[in-house]
Design an enzyme around this catalytic site. Sequence first.
Site, short mmCIF file in Angstrom:
data_model
loop_
_atom_site.label_atom_id
_atom_site.label_comp_id
_atom_site.label_asym_id
_atom_site.label_seq_id
_atom_site.Cartn_x
_atom_site.Cartn_y
_atom_site.Cartn_z
N SER A 179 9.52 -10.07 20.24
CA SER A 179 8.87 -10.67 19.06
C SER A 179 9.85 -10.79 17.90
O SER A 179 9.85 -11.79 17.17
CB SER A 179 7.66 -9.82 18.63
OG SER A 179 6.67 -9.84 19.63
N GLU A 180 10.68 -9.76 17.72
CA GLU A 180 11.69 -9.85 16.67
C GLU A 180 12.67 -10.99 16.95
O GLU A 180 13.11 -11.69 16.04
CB GLU A 180 12.45 -8.53 16.55
CG GLU A 180 11.62 -7.42 15.92
CD GLU A 180 12.35 -6.09 15.93
OE1 GLU A 180 13.54 -6.08 16.33
OE2 GLU A 180 11.75 -5.08 15.55
N LEU A 181 13.03 -11.18 18.22
CA LEU A 181 13.95 -12.26 18.57
C LEU A 181 13.37 -13.62 18.20
O LEU A 181 14.08 -14.49 17.71
CB LEU A 181 14.25 -12.20 20.07
CG LEU A 181 15.19 -13.29 20.60
CD1 LEU A 181 16.55 -13.20 19.92
CD2 LEU A 181 15.33 -13.18 22.11
N MET A 194 13.79 -13.93 14.53
CA MET A 194 15.21 -14.08 14.18
C MET A 194 15.65 -15.54 14.35
O MET A 194 16.30 -16.11 13.47
CB MET A 194 16.06 -13.16 15.07
CG MET A 194 15.96 -11.69 14.71
SD MET A 194 16.46 -10.59 16.05
CE MET A 194 18.10 -11.18 16.41
#
Length: 1032
Positions: free
Chosen positions: A103-105, A108
């Site tokens: 999810s962070e990717l 980002m």
Amino acid sequence: MDDRALETWRRPCKHPRGQCSSSTAMGVDYDVFLNHRGPDVKAGFVAHLDEALRDAGLNPFLDKASLRKGDPASRSINDALEVAKIHVAVVSKGYAESKYCLSELVDMLRSGKPVIPVYYEVEPAHLRWVENGPFKEAFEKHQSKRSPEQVEKWRDALRKLAGITGFCYCPSDYKGDEVELKREVVCAILSKLTPSYEALQVDRCMVGVEEHVHACVKKLEMITNTTGLLGLVGMGGVGKTSLAKLIYNHFVNHKKFQAMSFLTVDHNTTLSSLSSLGMVEKLQNQLLWDLLHVQNCNDHSYSYWFHKLSHKGSTLIVLDDIHERSQFDEIILDVGLLGQGSCIIVTSRDRHVLKVISGEFQNFSLHEVTPLETNDATKLFNLYAFRSEEALPKFKDVANDVSKACGGLPLALKVVGSSLMDKKSDEDLECIWPEAVNALKGEVKVITTLRWSYDCLSVEEKMMFVDIACVFCNLEKQEVVEIWKSCKGCSSCFGYGTPHMTLRNLIDKSLVALRNSYGQEELVMHGLLQELGQSIGTSSGSHLWENRAAKVVEENYDGYNKVRALNLAKSRKRKYECESFAKMTNLHYLILDGCDVSGNFDMVSKELRWLQWRNMPLKHVPRMWNFLNLVALDFSNSPGLASIWTESNSATEGCPNLLNLNMTNCTSIITLPDSIGQLSRLQVLDLSRCRNLQRLPSTIGQLTQLQFLYLQKCRSLESLPDSISALPRLKRLIICECTSMSKVPETMGLMTGLTLYATDLATEWQAVAVGQLHGLKELTIVHCSDEGIRWLNEQSSLAHLHHLSKILFIECPAMSKLPHTIGLLTNLDWLCLRRCQNLRELPNSIGQLKLLTKLGLTRCSSLETLPDCLGALTSLEELWIAQCRSLTKLPESIGHLSKLRWLRIEGCGELQPLPESLRQLSGLMRFQILDCGSLEGLGVLRVLPGLRIWGCTSVTNLSGSCLTVLDRKRCDPSLYYYDDGNQMRFVRRNLTEMRVVEANDCGFLRLVQDTKSGRSILQRVHKLDCCKLIML
């Protein structure tokens, strides 16, 4: 951050599962967002990477320890994604098991900020095909628990990441040594975090400087843990400034420093037309802007901001032409506040000053800049005298004698060579050249050397040279020429019969130069030449300033009638009587900045042409009788000046020939008197930043010669008088940010001569006014909103502007669209959109602009696509797209732009692969891509071989993110434009080959024949010492 922490913060009732680490921005300025799965790499590689980043002066975010207690974790992570300047994704075999990593990717990649992948014991191919390999099992679990849409987002994010060039770590590649991997990752991060700085312009002809540059760079590169000082010492004109610029440019290209600034001490700031600030304050402001991008430090002291430099990392500061220790101390408050590895370069003619400054440095090197050797001096002289390193055969011996007599001083060689450039006849060889040798022989002091060039000038050229050196340096050329033109027939100075021709002669002889500043040409002069002119003016008694001028005013002086220019701006005495100037019957230029002068101004010379009285302490201008020859009055930055003059004391009724009246930043002025209409020859009226000015008198309509009226930031100005429409010669009208203005005359259409108009479209009447100006050629719109665009459409204002060739929308963050009527501008040549942050699309009607040759889109951060009708712009020659961070693709129709010569794309991190149709751009002469992600990901290597300018059938593997290709046969390789965040600037560079600028490397390209295949290939040739690259 760890999955355990996230589970604990988000769902306290559930047990922890896997780990994923990230960063937060809750009140902390993090540089790097580290995205990784803890169990795989945290204790090893990521911990070492975190430590290395901190050693490099960066602030990375590693794990939950950086989250503030009490803050929701989800919000903290979102804040971190926004604050961190760069993201690093360490993809390990277990990476896909963490939903938080995935999810962070996604976030980002969506942020538009640089992402650096580190493939830790995995391959990019594993990310492209998650159905196989190490991620297979993890995604099978996700498919059973997550929605298909969520899983597809994660798949797509991994595929996009795989398309970004990163670092692949396998024990076989790095021989099991993670230290090398860590070093390369840190270098990549630093290269992207380091701000881009422009290379400084240097002389086109430079000889014998390579060894100096190499020696100085080597000394600076040895500085690591402390702040070092490099002193460049040498006599005037020997090339200290040029050497400092070359060293600075070297580090611009190699990005060693995270912040850089080049400051030149101007020892003649009192005559500058740019600012009334003192020299030190100007330099302080420039330093803060260069290093911290602080534009106005009024809210805090300089000391407050200077302390901020301790968090900036390694810094390079150049202080050029320091004469006193105090100048250094007022700029560099505390050397200890600069980051480790910082360097300061100081140039000075005084070795003692440098040694005194060096006392607070542990690492100090002194480099003496010496005159050129005989061979190099001869080459440099010949380049200016003959435009070749070799002299004409019959001039060879005498040319060697002249260059030898110049003592190896580059400035003298340049000036003397330029003076002799047009003297090539046999008669010149017999007469002029031997005189030059005799005049120069035996005296190598540079002032004496330059004095010979002065002595060769005509009487009119000499007078103009001294005028510029003492009075007009840094002023606008046109204003000064008008002053000189007024001297025609002057009995006291014999006048300037041909001021344009005389100025051109001085420029050709390299004694004076022109500098472009915001579209206006300014007169500039080398500091040493200025010293020569000032020395001549002082010794002759014609041009006096500061304490010498004050002394002449106070005492009996035999040469009163010689005084042509008097500058009392920096004299210790501040109060004077007009009677003191009575004997100066030839006085042409008078500078009284900050002085309190009383008495009858009728006693001042009637020959006065120019009066500069900035920071005037008076509330009213004294009455001025019979100043029949006065051309320019400058009362700017006089906040106490309540009015220019009263009705009963008309200060300028005796100034019938006044052409320029400057009242900039006279903040106490409320109105202008009716008698201003008497200035029938006035051409320029500047009332910018008179924030309390409420009205203009109707008599302003009597200024029939007025060409330029500047009213920007007159925030209290309520309206324009109807009579303004009667100004037949008005060419420029600037009324931006006049926030109280409620109307303009309905008869604006009568201003048929108006060619440039700047407005903010704050009210509907402004849109109506635009439509009335049928003769307009340039329109600038600032701070415009969607409402202003609606008014333009409803009033069909643009439909009547048949002569408009240029339109600019600048600083319009509240504007989400352009007027659909823009297609009616059938003669538009240039469309510029700058800092329109919410502009999402361009209208299809833009395709109707068949004569458009230039299209610039800068910092339109919400612009996602360009319309297909872009290809209908059949006349387009230049397309410039910079910092449009949401732009995802270029339309296929771009290939239809058959006349496109320049294509530049900069800072568009979301841009998808370039369309194949680019190969059809047969007229392209320059193609530039800067900071748009991986060149490979953009498909540059796929598209370039098809371009005519590339001229080859195969290319080598060029990694990196920045590329410039040009055709030397069809365009000047020294021309370069760049966006510095505030404006588009133009510089010149001496680029002799096609050029490549890459993220971690640099080199030239050359076309060669492959011996095996016989095919033409493009070969990269590393030649770092002489690369002259510009990184943006």
